[in-house]
Motif scaffolding. Structure first.
Motif, PDB file in Angstrom:
ATOM      1  N   ASP A 180      -6.499  18.115   0.507  1.00  0.00           N
ATOM      2  CA  ASP A 180      -5.766  17.037   1.177  1.00  0.00           C
ATOM      3  C   ASP A 180      -4.309  17.033   0.720  1.00  0.00           C
ATOM      4  O   ASP A 180      -3.375  16.992   1.534  1.00  0.00           O
ATOM      5  N   HIS A 181      -4.121  17.068  -0.588  1.00  0.00           N
ATOM      6  CA  HIS A 181      -2.770  16.993  -1.142  1.00  0.00           C
ATOM      7  C   HIS A 181      -1.991  18.286  -0.917  1.00  0.00           C
ATOM      8  O   HIS A 181      -0.766  18.249  -0.755  1.00  0.00           O
ATOM      9  N   PRO A 211      -3.278   4.257   5.757  1.00  0.00           N
ATOM     10  CA  PRO A 211      -3.330   5.699   6.031  1.00  0.00           C
ATOM     11  C   PRO A 211      -3.231   6.526   4.762  1.00  0.00           C
ATOM     12  O   PRO A 211      -2.768   6.059   3.720  1.00  0.00           O
ATOM     13  N   MET A 212      -3.655   7.752   4.860  1.00  0.00           N
ATOM     14  CA  MET A 212      -3.552   8.680   3.742  1.00  0.00           C
ATOM     15  C   MET A 212      -2.093   8.796   3.304  1.00  0.00           C
ATOM     16  O   MET A 212      -1.177   8.705   4.128  1.00  0.00           O
ATOM     17  N   ILE A 213      -1.863   8.983   2.012  1.00  0.00           N
ATOM     18  CA  ILE A 213      -0.502   9.146   1.507  1.00  0.00           C
ATOM     19  C   ILE A 213       0.096  10.452   2.027  1.00  0.00           C
ATOM     20  O   ILE A 213      -0.622  11.374   2.424  1.00  0.00           O
ATOM     21  N   ALA A 214       1.424  10.510   2.021  1.00  0.00           N
ATOM     22  CA  ALA A 214       2.137  11.682   2.519  1.00  0.00           C
ATOM     23  C   ALA A 214       2.851  12.387   1.380  1.00  0.00           C
ATOM     24  O   ALA A 214       3.356  11.746   0.453  1.00  0.00           O
ATOM     25  N   GLY A 215       2.893  13.705   1.469  1.00  0.00           N
ATOM     26  CA  GLY A 215       3.735  14.497   0.592  1.00  0.00           C
ATOM     27  C   GLY A 215       5.031  14.836   1.305  1.00  0.00           C
ATOM     28  O   GLY A 215       5.384  14.205   2.307  1.00  0.00           O
ATOM     29  N   ASP A 216       5.717  15.872   0.843  1.00  0.00           N
ATOM     30  CA  ASP A 216       6.986  16.265   1.447  1.00  0.00           C
ATOM     31  C   ASP A 216       6.828  16.660   2.915  1.00  0.00           C
ATOM     32  O   ASP A 216       7.756  16.501   3.711  1.00  0.00           O
ATOM     33  N   ALA A 217       5.639  17.173   3.279  1.00  0.00           N
ATOM     34  CA  ALA A 217       5.419  17.633   4.656  1.00  0.00           C
ATOM     35  C   ALA A 217       4.834  16.551   5.549  1.00  0.00           C
ATOM     36  O   ALA A 217       4.646  16.771   6.733  1.00  0.00           O
ATOM     37  N   GLY A 218       4.517  15.398   4.991  1.00  0.00           N
ATOM     38  CA  GLY A 218       3.972  14.307   5.789  1.00  0.00           C
ATOM     39  C   GLY A 218       2.519  14.016   5.468  1.00  0.00           C
ATOM     40  O   GLY A 218       1.957  14.526   4.497  1.00  0.00           O
ATOM     41  N   ILE A 219       1.907  13.184   6.303  1.00  0.00           N
ATOM     42  CA  ILE A 219       0.503  12.818   6.111  1.00  0.00           C
ATOM     43  C   ILE A 219      -0.375  14.015   6.442  1.00  0.00           C
ATOM     44  O   ILE A 219      -0.220  14.658   7.476  1.00  0.00           O
ATOM     45  N   PRO A 237       0.823  -1.209   0.000  1.00  0.00           N
ATOM     46  CA  PRO A 237       0.000   0.000   0.000  1.00  0.00           C
ATOM     47  C   PRO A 237       0.859   1.261   0.000  1.00  0.00           C
ATOM     48  O   PRO A 237       1.824   1.362   0.777  1.00  0.00           O
ATOM     49  N   PRO A 238       0.578   2.220  -0.873  1.00  0.00           N
ATOM     50  CA  PRO A 238       1.460   3.380  -1.050  1.00  0.00           C
ATOM     51  C   PRO A 238       1.509   4.276   0.183  1.00  0.00           C
ATOM     52  O   PRO A 238       0.496   4.500   0.840  1.00  0.00           O
ATOM     53  N   LYS A 239       2.704   4.797   0.440  1.00  0.00           N
ATOM     54  CA  LYS A 239       2.898   5.679   1.595  1.00  0.00           C
ATOM     55  C   LYS A 239       3.125   7.131   1.184  1.00  0.00           C
ATOM     56  O   LYS A 239       3.032   8.029   2.021  1.00  0.00           O
ATOM     57  N   ASN A 240       3.445   7.373  -0.080  1.00  0.00           N
ATOM     58  CA  ASN A 240       3.741   8.745  -0.502  1.00  0.00           C
ATOM     59  C   ASN A 240       3.283   8.949  -1.945  1.00  0.00           C
ATOM     60  O   ASN A 240       2.805   8.023  -2.596  1.00  0.00           O
ATOM     61  N   TRP A 241       3.462  10.176  -2.418  1.00  0.00           N
ATOM     62  CA  TRP A 241       2.987  10.525  -3.754  1.00  0.00           C
ATOM     63  C   TRP A 241       3.632   9.670  -4.838  1.00  0.00           C
ATOM     64  O   TRP A 241       2.945   9.221  -5.756  1.00  0.00           O
ATOM     65  N   LYS A 242       4.950   9.445  -4.755  1.00  0.00           N
ATOM     66  CA  LYS A 242       5.636   8.676  -5.798  1.00  0.00           C
ATOM     67  C   LYS A 242       5.096   7.253  -5.866  1.00  0.00           C
ATOM     68  O   LYS A 242       4.798   6.738  -6.958  1.00  0.00           O
ATOM     69  N   GLU A 243       4.989   6.603  -4.720  1.00  0.00           N
ATOM     70  CA  GLU A 243       4.499   5.227  -4.697  1.00  0.00           C
ATOM     71  C   GLU A 243       3.055   5.173  -5.206  1.00  0.00           C
ATOM     72  O   GLU A 243       2.693   4.265  -5.963  1.00  0.00           O
ATOM     73  N   TYR A 244       2.261   6.109  -4.797  1.00  0.00           N
ATOM     74  CA  TYR A 244       0.858   6.139  -5.235  1.00  0.00           C
ATOM     75  C   TYR A 244       0.778   6.295  -6.755  1.00  0.00           C
ATOM     76  O   TYR A 244       0.004   5.595  -7.425  1.00  0.00           O
ATOM     77  N   ARG A 245       1.580   7.198  -7.292  1.00  0.00           N
ATOM     78  CA  ARG A 245       1.565   7.408  -8.741  1.00  0.00           C
ATOM     79  C   ARG A 245       2.052   6.157  -9.479  1.00  0.00           C
ATOM     80  O   ARG A 245       1.445   5.743 -10.480  1.00  0.00           O
ATOM     81  N   ASP A 246       3.141   5.534  -8.977  1.00  0.00           N
ATOM     82  CA  ASP A 246       3.667   4.328  -9.620  1.00  0.00           C
ATOM     83  C   ASP A 246       2.618   3.213  -9.619  1.00  0.00           C
ATOM     84  O   ASP A 246       2.395   2.542 -10.642  1.00  0.00           O
ATOM     85  N   MET A 247       1.982   3.017  -8.493  1.00  0.00           N
ATOM     86  CA  MET A 247       1.018   1.912  -8.375  1.00  0.00           C
ATOM     87  C   MET A 247      -0.252   2.183  -9.171  1.00  0.00           C
ATOM     88  O   MET A 247      -0.852   1.255  -9.734  1.00  0.00           O
TER      89      MET A 247
END
Length: 447
Positions: free
Chosen positions: A226-227, A318-326, A181-191
């Motif tokens: 959110d983002h 949990p919600m994905i995190a950006g540079d500043a976190g969840i 399950p993706p934890k950040n923007w990059k993983e979410y986009r890849d998946m």
């Protein structure tokens, strides 16, 4: 000497005595001048029809009457009707309602007609609530709202697809790290890109990696914010001093992220501009999407065989995190007492009574307000979404929308169109938000 006719005088004094006694027996609310009558044993509660607030009020009314002698009269109206009726009550002070359950967004417009709840929201109550819940129901330093439930977006995903060995091997070969399950923007986009597939061989995707809220309503704004929070936005859209922030870096990055998923990666359906939370849920439930970022409680119908074709194959993270976190924008609801209530003491007693029944919202909706209720149910089957949802609600960047009376106008006239401009490609994200900033400056009162 003139004599008194006591047959006339005595009835007169009896009437006068009754008037005095009656006046003394009625307690008066000093803020409103309304009287709390001992004869009227009803408590009128305003709720959204068909909502968890209606269900809980209906489930508990007999017990409340047994405890207090007061009959709970439930007035159920559509979502917008709750606001309209309470706004009219604030203006008229007619005493039509004693308690109402309201959206967090309405406090700036309604607070002048609400009773402060300092005696109800004790330190013990505050300690059992998630961050931001008490402040969300506070306006100009006064606590007006007793939280009844809160919610935020989570990642809801297809466990069967993520745990499939062939998918895991193919994903690692293509992207160089483990499928989870993706934890950040990059993983979410890849998946999202990986799971956008043509599974039936007709040359067109029939399974999408995820979804984007693009419909012309508040869902698209909440998702984008959110983002923006994840990218570092602090004090959403409008700063504490009234400065317009909406075209700054975090907001632009968040909108670029969404437009990339839609237009560059094409890992969401082409009809995304017509989709909001309900439509994306239907897509997921029908097995046509591998992930969705959706309100945490959507996990419950996702695992209901009567609702979902993928029931039993669904997980929550949990919600994905950006540079500043969840980060996420919560959607809490509150109970309030209008100042015009003729029974303010019994109304506040009702708020305390419902607070003790907070688990009923969990059973009805899949979320509640009290941390203790979340923790108790998080270990029970069917409530697997609560642990990740608690992580999201406790996220460093999770924050409420600004407490300004103009928020609804800003959302309708500036933010919804700006998101539409960017997602449709009519303007770049920066151009869209520059335009929105100018509209917002025209809406806000002069500094």
């Amino acid at each position: 000497m003139k004599t008194f006719n006591w047959k006339v005088i005595i009835p007169f004094f009896l009437v006068l005595l009754l008037m005095v006694v009656s006046g003394c027996s009625n307690s008066t609310n000093g803020e409103t001048g309304s009287k709390e009558s001992g004869d009227d044993k009803t408590l009128t509660v305003l709720v959204e029809g068909g909502s968890p607030a209606y269900e809980v009020a209906n489930q508990t009314k007999d017990e409340f009457k047994e405890e207090t002698g007061y009959e709970v009269k439930i007035e159920a109206v559509p979502y917008s009707g709750v606001y309209d009726k309470l706004k009219a009550e604030v203006a008229s002070r007619a005493g039509a309602f004693d308690v109402a359950t309201i959206d967090i967004l309405w406090f700036p417009a309604l607070s002048s007609g609400l009773l402060p709840l300092d005696d109800v929201i004790t330190e013990e109550v505050e300690n059992d609530l998630f961050p931001g819940l008490v402040s969300g129901g506070t306006y100009n330093g006064e606590k007006y709202g007793m939280p009844v439930w809160t919610n935020a977006k989570n990642v809801i995903y297809r466990k069967d697809l993520f745990e499939d060995q062939a998918n895991q091997e193919a994903f690692k070969e293509e992207y160089g790290y483990e499928l989870a399950p993706p934890k950040n923007w990059k993983e979410y986009r890849d998946m999202a890109a990986f799971f956008t597939q043509d599974t039936n061989g007709d040359g067109k995707p029939d399974q999408y990696g995820t979804t984007v809220f693009g419909a012309n309503n508040g869902d698209s704004v909440a998702s984008w914010l959110d983002h923006a929070a994840q990218a570092g936005a602090d004090s959403l859209v409008v700063g504490e001093g009234g400065e317009v922030l909406v075209n700054q870096k975090p907001y632009v990055e968040a909108l670029e992220f969404l437009t990339t998923l839609l237009n560059e990666d094409q890992s969401v359906p082409k009809g995304a501009l017509e989709m909001a939370s309900a439509e994306t849920a239907e897509l997921f439930w029908s097995g046509k999407s591998a992930m969705m970022i959706a309100w945490g409680h959507f996990y419950v119908p996702s695992n209901d065989p009567e609702t979902s074709e993928v029931a039993g194959k669904v997980g929550s993270a949990p919600m994905i995190a950006g540079d500043a976190g969840i980060g996420a924008v919560p959607g809490p609801w509150y109970q309030v007492v209008p100042k015009s209530s003729k029974k303010p003491e019994i109304a506040q007693q009702y708020l305390e009574f419902i607070y003790e029944k907070n688990e009923l919202y969990m059973k009805s909706l899949g979320v509640a307000a009290r941390k203790s209720v979340f923790e108790e149910y998080s270990s029970q089957e069917g409530y697997e979404h609560l642990e990740p949802l608690m992580t999201t609600l406790n996220g460093d960047q999770t924050q409420n929308r600004p407490k300004i009376k103009e928020w609804q106008q800003i959302e309708n006239e500036a933010l919804i169109p700006a998101v539409q401009y960017a997602l449709s490609g009519e303007k770049t994200p920066q151009e869209s938000l520059d335009w929105a900033a100018e509209v917002i400056k025209g809406i806000l009162p002069p500094k």
